[in-house]
Design a protein around this motif. Structure first.
Motif, PDB file in Angstrom:
ATOM      1  N   VAL A 334      -5.255 -11.661 -34.824  1.00  0.00           N
ATOM      2  CA  VAL A 334      -5.446 -11.192 -33.447  1.00  0.00           C
ATOM      3  C   VAL A 334      -6.671 -11.891 -32.871  1.00  0.00           C
ATOM      4  O   VAL A 334      -7.764 -11.801 -33.431  1.00  0.00           O
ATOM      5  CB  VAL A 334      -5.652  -9.656 -33.407  1.00  0.00           C
ATOM      6  CG1 VAL A 334      -5.943  -9.193 -31.976  1.00  0.00           C
ATOM      7  CG2 VAL A 334      -4.439  -8.932 -33.956  1.00  0.00           C
ATOM      8  N   LEU A 335      -6.466 -12.582 -31.750  1.00  0.00           N
ATOM      9  CA  LEU A 335      -7.582 -13.162 -31.009  1.00  0.00           C
ATOM     10  C   LEU A 335      -7.607 -12.500 -29.637  1.00  0.00           C
ATOM     11  O   LEU A 335      -6.640 -12.614 -28.873  1.00  0.00           O
ATOM     12  CB  LEU A 335      -7.395 -14.683 -30.844  1.00  0.00           C
ATOM     13  CG  LEU A 335      -8.371 -15.361 -29.862  1.00  0.00           C
ATOM     14  CD1 LEU A 335      -9.822 -15.245 -30.320  1.00  0.00           C
ATOM     15  CD2 LEU A 335      -7.995 -16.838 -29.661  1.00  0.00           C
ATOM     16  N   GLY A 336      -8.698 -11.819 -29.338  1.00  0.00           N
ATOM     17  CA  GLY A 336      -8.764 -11.194 -28.017  1.00  0.00           C
ATOM     18  C   GLY A 336      -9.939 -10.254 -27.933  1.00  0.00           C
ATOM     19  O   GLY A 336     -10.551  -9.911 -28.949  1.00  0.00           O
ATOM     20  N   ASN A 337     -10.253  -9.860 -26.721  1.00  0.00           N
ATOM     21  CA  ASN A 337     -11.264  -8.817 -26.560  1.00  0.00           C
ATOM     22  C   ASN A 337     -10.962  -8.008 -25.318  1.00  0.00           C
ATOM     23  O   ASN A 337     -10.094  -8.359 -24.534  1.00  0.00           O
ATOM     24  CB  ASN A 337     -12.688  -9.392 -26.542  1.00  0.00           C
ATOM     25  CG  ASN A 337     -12.828 -10.522 -25.544  1.00  0.00           C
ATOM     26  OD1 ASN A 337     -11.996 -10.699 -24.673  1.00  0.00           O
ATOM     27  ND2 ASN A 337     -13.886 -11.289 -25.670  1.00  0.00           N
ATOM     28  N   GLY A 338     -11.636  -6.873 -25.214  1.00  0.00           N
ATOM     29  CA  GLY A 338     -11.384  -5.988 -24.083  1.00  0.00           C
ATOM     30  C   GLY A 338     -11.629  -4.545 -24.459  1.00  0.00           C
ATOM     31  O   GLY A 338     -12.740  -4.178 -24.858  1.00  0.00           O
ATOM     32  N   ASP A 339     -10.574  -3.746 -24.383  1.00  0.00           N
ATOM     33  CA  ASP A 339     -10.652  -2.310 -24.624  1.00  0.00           C
ATOM     34  C   ASP A 339     -11.320  -2.011 -25.980  1.00  0.00           C
ATOM     35  O   ASP A 339     -10.800  -2.406 -27.036  1.00  0.00           O
ATOM     36  CB  ASP A 339      -9.214  -1.777 -24.598  1.00  0.00           C
ATOM     37  CG  ASP A 339      -9.134  -0.290 -24.876  1.00  0.00           C
ATOM     38  OD1 ASP A 339     -10.159   0.307 -25.240  1.00  0.00           O
ATOM     39  OD2 ASP A 339      -8.027   0.259 -24.723  1.00  0.00           O
ATOM     40  N   PRO A 340     -12.475  -1.296 -25.964  1.00  0.00           N
ATOM     41  CA  PRO A 340     -13.203  -1.044 -27.215  1.00  0.00           C
ATOM     42  C   PRO A 340     -12.359  -0.308 -28.259  1.00  0.00           C
ATOM     43  O   PRO A 340     -12.497  -0.572 -29.464  1.00  0.00           O
ATOM     44  CB  PRO A 340     -14.389  -0.186 -26.781  1.00  0.00           C
ATOM     45  CG  PRO A 340     -14.541  -0.430 -25.318  1.00  0.00           C
ATOM     46  CD  PRO A 340     -13.190  -0.780 -24.787  1.00  0.00           C
ATOM     47  N   ALA A 341     -11.470   0.603 -27.815  1.00  0.00           N
ATOM     48  CA  ALA A 341     -10.663   1.355 -28.785  1.00  0.00           C
ATOM     49  C   ALA A 341      -9.685   0.418 -29.508  1.00  0.00           C
ATOM     50  O   ALA A 341      -9.491   0.513 -30.730  1.00  0.00           O
ATOM     51  CB  ALA A 341      -9.895   2.468 -28.074  1.00  0.00           C
ATOM     52  N   LEU A 342      -9.096  -0.508 -28.768  1.00  0.00           N
ATOM     53  CA  LEU A 342      -8.182  -1.463 -29.395  1.00  0.00           C
ATOM     54  C   LEU A 342      -8.947  -2.410 -30.308  1.00  0.00           C
ATOM     55  O   LEU A 342      -8.498  -2.732 -31.419  1.00  0.00           O
ATOM     56  CB  LEU A 342      -7.439  -2.274 -28.323  1.00  0.00           C
ATOM     57  CG  LEU A 342      -6.290  -1.571 -27.611  1.00  0.00           C
ATOM     58  CD1 LEU A 342      -5.775  -2.411 -26.456  1.00  0.00           C
ATOM     59  CD2 LEU A 342      -5.153  -1.284 -28.592  1.00  0.00           C
ATOM     60  N   GLU A 343     -10.103  -2.856 -29.839  1.00  0.00           N
ATOM     61  CA  GLU A 343     -10.920  -3.741 -30.667  1.00  0.00           C
ATOM     62  C   GLU A 343     -11.204  -3.061 -32.009  1.00  0.00           C
ATOM     63  O   GLU A 343     -11.018  -3.649 -33.082  1.00  0.00           O
ATOM     64  CB  GLU A 343     -12.253  -4.070 -29.973  1.00  0.00           C
ATOM     65  CG  GLU A 343     -12.115  -5.007 -28.779  1.00  0.00           C
ATOM     66  CD  GLU A 343     -13.476  -5.431 -28.218  1.00  0.00           C
ATOM     67  OE1 GLU A 343     -14.513  -4.900 -28.674  1.00  0.00           O
ATOM     68  OE2 GLU A 343     -13.495  -6.302 -27.325  1.00  0.00           O
ATOM     69  N   ALA A 344     -11.639  -1.788 -31.931  1.00  0.00           N
ATOM     70  CA  ALA A 344     -12.011  -1.062 -33.158  1.00  0.00           C
ATOM     71  C   ALA A 344     -10.796  -0.890 -34.057  1.00  0.00           C
ATOM     72  O   ALA A 344     -10.898  -1.037 -35.289  1.00  0.00           O
ATOM     73  CB  ALA A 344     -12.604   0.298 -32.786  1.00  0.00           C
ATOM     74  N   ALA A 345      -9.630  -0.607 -33.464  1.00  0.00           N
ATOM     75  CA  ALA A 345      -8.433  -0.385 -34.284  1.00  0.00           C
ATOM     76  C   ALA A 345      -8.049  -1.662 -35.025  1.00  0.00           C
ATOM     77  O   ALA A 345      -7.665  -1.624 -36.210  1.00  0.00           O
ATOM     78  CB  ALA A 345      -7.288   0.095 -33.394  1.00  0.00           C
ATOM     79  N   PHE A 346      -8.156  -2.797 -34.365  1.00  0.00           N
ATOM     80  CA  PHE A 346      -7.803  -4.055 -35.053  1.00  0.00           C
ATOM     81  C   PHE A 346      -8.845  -4.412 -36.116  1.00  0.00           C
ATOM     82  O   PHE A 346      -8.498  -4.913 -37.193  1.00  0.00           O
ATOM     83  CB  PHE A 346      -7.627  -5.193 -34.043  1.00  0.00           C
ATOM     84  CG  PHE A 346      -6.292  -5.145 -33.339  1.00  0.00           C
ATOM     85  CD1 PHE A 346      -5.097  -5.245 -34.061  1.00  0.00           C
ATOM     86  CD2 PHE A 346      -6.212  -4.998 -31.965  1.00  0.00           C
ATOM     87  CE1 PHE A 346      -3.853  -5.189 -33.423  1.00  0.00           C
ATOM     88  CE2 PHE A 346      -4.978  -4.940 -31.319  1.00  0.00           C
ATOM     89  CZ  PHE A 346      -3.791  -5.035 -32.053  1.00  0.00           C
ATOM     90  N   VAL A 347     -10.118  -4.141 -35.824  1.00  0.00           N
ATOM     91  CA  VAL A 347     -11.157  -4.403 -36.831  1.00  0.00           C
ATOM     92  C   VAL A 347     -10.906  -3.533 -38.065  1.00  0.00           C
ATOM     93  O   VAL A 347     -10.996  -4.002 -39.216  1.00  0.00           O
ATOM     94  CB  VAL A 347     -12.567  -4.161 -36.242  1.00  0.00           C
ATOM     95  CG1 VAL A 347     -13.630  -4.145 -37.326  1.00  0.00           C
ATOM     96  CG2 VAL A 347     -12.888  -5.223 -35.194  1.00  0.00           C
ATOM     97  N   ASP A 348     -10.554  -2.270 -37.850  1.00  0.00           N
ATOM     98  CA  ASP A 348     -10.232  -1.373 -38.976  1.00  0.00           C
ATOM     99  C   ASP A 348      -9.071  -1.935 -39.795  1.00  0.00           C
ATOM    100  O   ASP A 348      -9.103  -1.942 -41.026  1.00  0.00           O
ATOM    101  CB  ASP A 348      -9.800   0.010 -38.466  1.00  0.00           C
ATOM    102  CG  ASP A 348     -10.996   0.849 -38.067  1.00  0.00           C
ATOM    103  OD1 ASP A 348     -12.138   0.383 -38.286  1.00  0.00           O
ATOM    104  OD2 ASP A 348     -10.783   1.952 -37.519  1.00  0.00           O
ATOM    105  N   ALA A 349      -8.028  -2.403 -39.074  1.00  0.00           N
ATOM    106  CA  ALA A 349      -6.846  -2.931 -39.775  1.00  0.00           C
ATOM    107  C   ALA A 349      -7.233  -4.123 -40.647  1.00  0.00           C
ATOM    108  O   ALA A 349      -6.751  -4.274 -41.771  1.00  0.00           O
ATOM    109  CB  ALA A 349      -5.771  -3.325 -38.762  1.00  0.00           C
ATOM    110  N   ALA A 350      -8.130  -4.968 -40.128  1.00  0.00           N
ATOM    111  CA  ALA A 350      -8.554  -6.134 -40.908  1.00  0.00           C
ATOM    112  C   ALA A 350      -9.316  -5.693 -42.153  1.00  0.00           C
ATOM    113  O   ALA A 350      -9.172  -6.285 -43.238  1.00  0.00           O
ATOM    114  CB  ALA A 350      -9.413  -7.048 -40.049  1.00  0.00           C
ATOM    115  N   ALA A 351     -10.108  -4.611 -42.000  1.00  0.00           N
ATOM    116  CA  ALA A 351     -10.889  -4.126 -43.158  1.00  0.00           C
ATOM    117  C   ALA A 351      -9.965  -3.530 -44.217  1.00  0.00           C
ATOM    118  O   ALA A 351     -10.190  -3.699 -45.419  1.00  0.00           O
ATOM    119  CB  ALA A 351     -11.907  -3.087 -42.688  1.00  0.00           C
ATOM    120  N   VAL A 352      -8.917  -2.860 -43.760  1.00  0.00           N
ATOM    121  CA  VAL A 352      -7.997  -2.204 -44.702  1.00  0.00           C
ATOM    122  C   VAL A 352      -7.057  -3.212 -45.358  1.00  0.00           C
ATOM    123  O   VAL A 352      -6.596  -3.008 -46.474  1.00  0.00           O
ATOM    124  CB  VAL A 352      -7.180  -1.107 -43.948  1.00  0.00           C
ATOM    125  CG1 VAL A 352      -6.108  -0.492 -44.839  1.00  0.00           C
ATOM    126  CG2 VAL A 352      -8.103  -0.022 -43.418  1.00  0.00           C
TER     127      VAL A 352
END
Ligand code: ADP
Ligand code: GLC
Length: 498
Positions: A334-352
């Motif tokens: 995922v390459l992108g930025n914007g909505d903090p909630a979406l950003e956090a959800a994708f960062v979590d997915a990458a960590a998991v």
């Protein structure tokens, strides 16, 4: 045919999305089709820096709160297309996003900043600012330039026909109506059948009510915005314009997006020589820290992270993409930025899911190219999508689109149904309802097709052979310009002879 394009963004100087790509490519295609094209742009730092041979056209004095406004004319350094630049340091000398402050809020004087753009465009169209060049058509893009259409309509001597293109009806340029007096427009316009929109002042409505013709960036979105679910409260206004509204599909700038010549990717490739694509995939997996595995289907997202783009559906569909045993090995970038909630959800997915999910919360043009080249598929699950350019770039790069059946996505991707496969038509995968389940189904269909290399290669090759050219779009715009000039000019002859 002299055409003046008014817009706030132009690739590669200032870009927040596809609007800039359109302004970066359409003018040259129109010039190739025989038009004499100029742009009028706000003097943002990157725009002033990207111009050659800027000359003063005229001093405009103090307008819209700026103490000193100078209109300059030069050529954009990257493509030599002529552009007027409104040099108004007090309003435009601000780095970064053209609309937002560094804290993400809109600049408090956006009304003045974009009223000035429309005002200058209209006065150029009236032949008042540059005596050497008066356009036949003023073509304004999105709410940022929309006010030009109202200024032209209120100017009895203005001869230019106006065309207004909606790139996104959701961004309307709404301001407090208390500031209407700053615009220098007659007060009769500040009514519901004019610029008023539920107690606010709407720049978008200046285009919708006063342009001679309205276009949007795909035929399907043109139909959709005349309906309540997609009309953003303006479907009635759009329906009232009847056949003045049409859709002209965007194109792909082959000078920027072409896997055979793209210098930003690991290896060039083409439909006839696909080895380079495999190298691009390996390089991308390495760069992103994904497991380097040729057989893992690599899905991608290159997008603003906003509710428009439907990426919350992807978050909910992730378990199905990554977890199903028989789909084993699917990867996501995922390459992108914007909505903090979406950003956090994708960062979590990458960590998991280390090695399987990579996230870059950035705006990175070069990485976007490497992803287009290295990924197997691109996901565009938008809730609405006026045209969408990433699926067009992906098709060109043999990166199979998985899209929602909406807007321009539905006009540009052919779902790999049984019938479409038999007919040799399929170029991607599509789903209807905006639900994680429907997206997950489409993802599973894509993974199943990926597991059949001959089938996948056919779908890829068909996509790469599609021709979404700006030349075709330019032909449609030229026909529209001819039509509207013919319609508007005789009427003006009558008006001025009275
Ligand atoms: P929109 O204009 O609604 O954002 P489009 O698909 O029309 O959608 O255009 C998006 C443009 O912005 C494309 O050129 C795409 O490659 C680019 N883009 C979007 N997000 C990013 C990002 N994070 N980094 C680099 N380019 C991006
Ligand atoms: C808008 C739309 C997008 C379109 C682009 C260029 O940003 O959201 O769908 O491709 O404009 O017209």
């Amino acid at each position: 045919m002299k055409v003046l394009h008014a817009a706030a963004e132009v690739f590669p100087l200032v870009k927040t999305g596809g609007l800039a790509d359109v302004l970066g490519a359409l003018p040259e295609a129109l010039i190739a089709a025989g038009a004499d094209v100029r742009l009028v742009l706000p003097g943002l730092p990157a725009i002033l820096k990207g111009m050659n041979a800027l000359q003063v056209v005229c001093d405009l004095g103090a307008v819209f709160g700026a103490g000193r406004v100078t209109l300059r004319l030069g050529q954009m350094a990257h493509n030599q297309v002529a552009a007027y630049v409104i040099d108004a340091p007090y309003l435009y000398q601000r780095p970064g996003n053209p609309y937002l402050m560094p804290n993400g809020h809109e600049w408090p004087d956006n009304l003045q900043r974009f009223a000035l753009l429309g005002w200058v465009a209209a006065h150029l169209a009236a032949g008042e600012l540059d005596l050497d060049w008066t356009p036949d058509v003023l073509h304004a893009h999105d709410w940022h330039a929309a006010l030009a259409c109202a200024y032209v309509a209120c100017h009895p001597a203005s001869r230019a026909a106006t065309v207004y293109t909606i790139h996104n009806l959701a961004y309307q340029g709404l301001f407090t109506q208390d500031d209407f007096h700053l615009l220098g427009l007659p007060s009769r316009l500040m009514v519901p059948v004019g610029l008023e929109f539920h107690g606010q002042l709407s720049f978008m409505k200046a285009g919708l009510k006063y342009a001679d013709r309205i276009t949007t960036v795909s035929p399907n979105y043109a139909r959709e915005i005349a309906t309540e679910p997609f009309g953003c409260g303006l479907d009635g206004v759009i329906r009232a314009r009847g056949t003045d509204v049409s859709g002209i599909l965007n194109g792909v700038d082959g000078a920027v997006w072409n896997p055979a010549t793209d210098r930003l990717i690991a290896a060039p490739y083409s439909i006839l020589a696909l080895d380079g694509k495999a190298l691009c995939k390996t390089a991308l997996q390495q760069e992103l820290g994904l497991t380097v595995e040729a057989s893992a289907p690599l899905f991608s997202v290159v997008s603003r992270l906003t509710s428009q783009k439907g990426l919350d559906l992807l978050i909910d569909a992730l378990p199905s993409l990554l977890g199903v045993a028989e789909s084993g090995g699917a990867q996501l970038v995922v390459l992108g930025n914007g909505d903090p909630a979406l950003e956090a959800a994708f960062v979590d997915a990458a960590a998991v899911h280390p090695g399987c999910v990579a996230v870059r919360l950035a705006y990175d043009e070069a990485l976007a190219h490497r992803i287009m080249a290295g990924a197997d598929a691109i996901l565009v699950p938008s809730r609405f999508e006026p045209c969408g350019l990433t699926q067009l770039y992906a098709l060109r790069y043999g990166t199979v689109p998985v899209v929602r059946q909406v807007g321009g996505l539905a006009d540009t991707v052919v779902d790999a149904t049984h019938a479409a496969l038999l007919d040799d038509q399929a170029t991607g995968f599509m789903f209807g309802p905006a639900t994680p389940v429907a997206l997950a189904d489409a993802l599973q269909n894509a993974i199943s097709a990926y597991r059949r290399p001959d089938l996948w290669r056919q779908i890829m090759a068909r996509g790469m052979a599609q021709n979404f050219s700006w030349d075709l779009a330019a032909t449609h715009y030229m026909a529209l310009y001819r039509d509207v000039v013919q319609e508007v000019s005789p009427a003006l002859d009558v008006k001025t002879s009275l």
